[in-house]
Write a protein that holds these residues in place. Structure first.
Motif, PDB file in Angstrom:
ATOM      1  N   GLY A   1       0.824  -1.207   0.000  1.00  0.00           N
ATOM      2  CA  GLY A   1       0.000   0.000   0.000  1.00  0.00           C
ATOM      3  C   GLY A   1       0.855   1.253   0.000  1.00  0.00           C
ATOM      4  N   ALA A   2       1.932   1.235   0.777  1.00  0.00           N
ATOM      5  CA  ALA A   2       2.838   2.377   0.798  1.00  0.00           C
ATOM      6  C   ALA A   2       3.528   2.549  -0.553  1.00  0.00           C
ATOM      7  CB  ALA A   2       3.876   2.198   1.899  1.00  0.00           C
ATOM      8  N   ALA A   3       3.921   1.449  -1.173  1.00  0.00           N
ATOM      9  CA  ALA A   3       4.566   1.534  -2.485  1.00  0.00           C
ATOM     10  C   ALA A   3       3.595   2.089  -3.519  1.00  0.00           C
ATOM     11  CB  ALA A   3       5.072   0.157  -2.917  1.00  0.00           C
ATOM     12  N   PHE A   4       2.330   1.685  -3.456  1.00  0.00           N
ATOM     13  CA  PHE A   4       1.334   2.225  -4.377  1.00  0.00           C
ATOM     14  C   PHE A   4       1.130   3.717  -4.136  1.00  0.00           C
ATOM     15  CE2 PHE A   4      -3.055   3.326  -5.441  1.00  0.00           C
ATOM     16  CZ  PHE A   4      -3.020   3.066  -6.801  1.00  0.00           C
ATOM     17  N   GLY A   5       1.144   4.134  -2.863  1.00  0.00           N
ATOM     18  CA  GLY A   5       1.006   5.551  -2.542  1.00  0.00           C
ATOM     19  C   GLY A   5       2.163   6.372  -3.093  1.00  0.00           C
ATOM     20  N   VAL A   6       3.368   5.853  -2.981  1.00  0.00           N
ATOM     21  CA  VAL A   6       4.539   6.545  -3.527  1.00  0.00           C
ATOM     22  C   VAL A   6       4.434   6.607  -5.042  1.00  0.00           C
ATOM     23  CG1 VAL A   6       7.042   6.382  -3.845  1.00  0.00           C
ATOM     24  CG2 VAL A   6       6.042   6.003  -1.593  1.00  0.00           C
ATOM     25  N   PHE A   7       4.016   5.518  -5.676  1.00  0.00           N
ATOM     26  CA  PHE A   7       3.851   5.496  -7.131  1.00  0.00           C
ATOM     27  C   PHE A   7       2.814   6.524  -7.569  1.00  0.00           C
ATOM     28  CE2 PHE A   7       1.665   3.717 -10.886  1.00  0.00           C
ATOM     29  CZ  PHE A   7       2.730   3.780 -11.782  1.00  0.00           C
ATOM     30  N   ALA A   8       1.689   6.607  -6.847  1.00  0.00           N
ATOM     31  CA  ALA A   8       0.644   7.570  -7.192  1.00  0.00           C
ATOM     32  C   ALA A   8       1.138   8.997  -7.004  1.00  0.00           C
ATOM     33  CB  ALA A   8      -0.593   7.311  -6.342  1.00  0.00           C
ATOM     34  N   MET A   9       1.942   9.218  -5.954  1.00  0.00           N
ATOM     35  CA  MET A   9       2.482  10.556  -5.716  1.00  0.00           C
ATOM     36  C   MET A   9       3.430  10.953  -6.840  1.00  0.00           C
ATOM     37  SD  MET A   9       4.618  12.000  -2.442  1.00  0.00           S
ATOM     38  CE  MET A   9       6.032  10.983  -2.792  1.00  0.00           C
ATOM     39  N   ILE A  10       4.273  10.040  -7.277  1.00  0.00           N
ATOM     40  CA  ILE A  10       5.210  10.330  -8.372  1.00  0.00           C
ATOM     41  C   ILE A  10       4.435  10.621  -9.659  1.00  0.00           C
ATOM     42  CG2 ILE A  10       6.970   9.315  -9.861  1.00  0.00           C
ATOM     43  CD1 ILE A  10       8.040   7.904  -7.336  1.00  0.00           C
ATOM     44  N   CYS A  11       3.377   9.841  -9.898  1.00  0.00           N
ATOM     45  CA  CYS A  11       2.564  10.061 -11.100  1.00  0.00           C
ATOM     46  C   CYS A  11       1.880  11.424 -11.056  1.00  0.00           C
ATOM     47  CB  CYS A  11       1.523   8.971 -11.264  1.00  0.00           C
ATOM     48  SG  CYS A  11       2.240   7.400 -11.751  1.00  0.00           S
TER      49      CYS A  11
END
Length: 71
Positions: free
Chosen positions: A53-63
């Motif tokens: 979930g944290a990795a997805f959050g970081v990915f969404a933030m970068i996007c």
């Protein structure tokens, strides 16, 4: 969010999980090995999958920062 804020949130979540497990263990009566293993598996399972979930959050933030996937 800065690295320090993220670290403090992570520490807070760790203490929250510790408190829940201690209170849950203190409230259980007639605790056998099977019940202990169920509680252990439950906490370990969710702690492990929080990383995704944290990795997805970081990915969404970068996007969102780079403008990728914007409509």
């Amino acid at each position: 969010m800065s690295i320090i804020e993220l670290f403090l949130i992570a520490v807070g979540l760790c203490f929250d999980t510790l408190a829940i497990s201690l209170i849950g263990g203190a409230c259980m009566k007639d605790v056998n090995l099977a019940k202990r293993l169920k509680v252990l598996f439950f906490f370990a399972f969710f702690q492990y999958f929080q990383r995704f979930g944290a990795a997805f959050g970081v990915f969404a933030m970068i996007c969102s920062i780079t403008g990728t996937w914007r409509s």
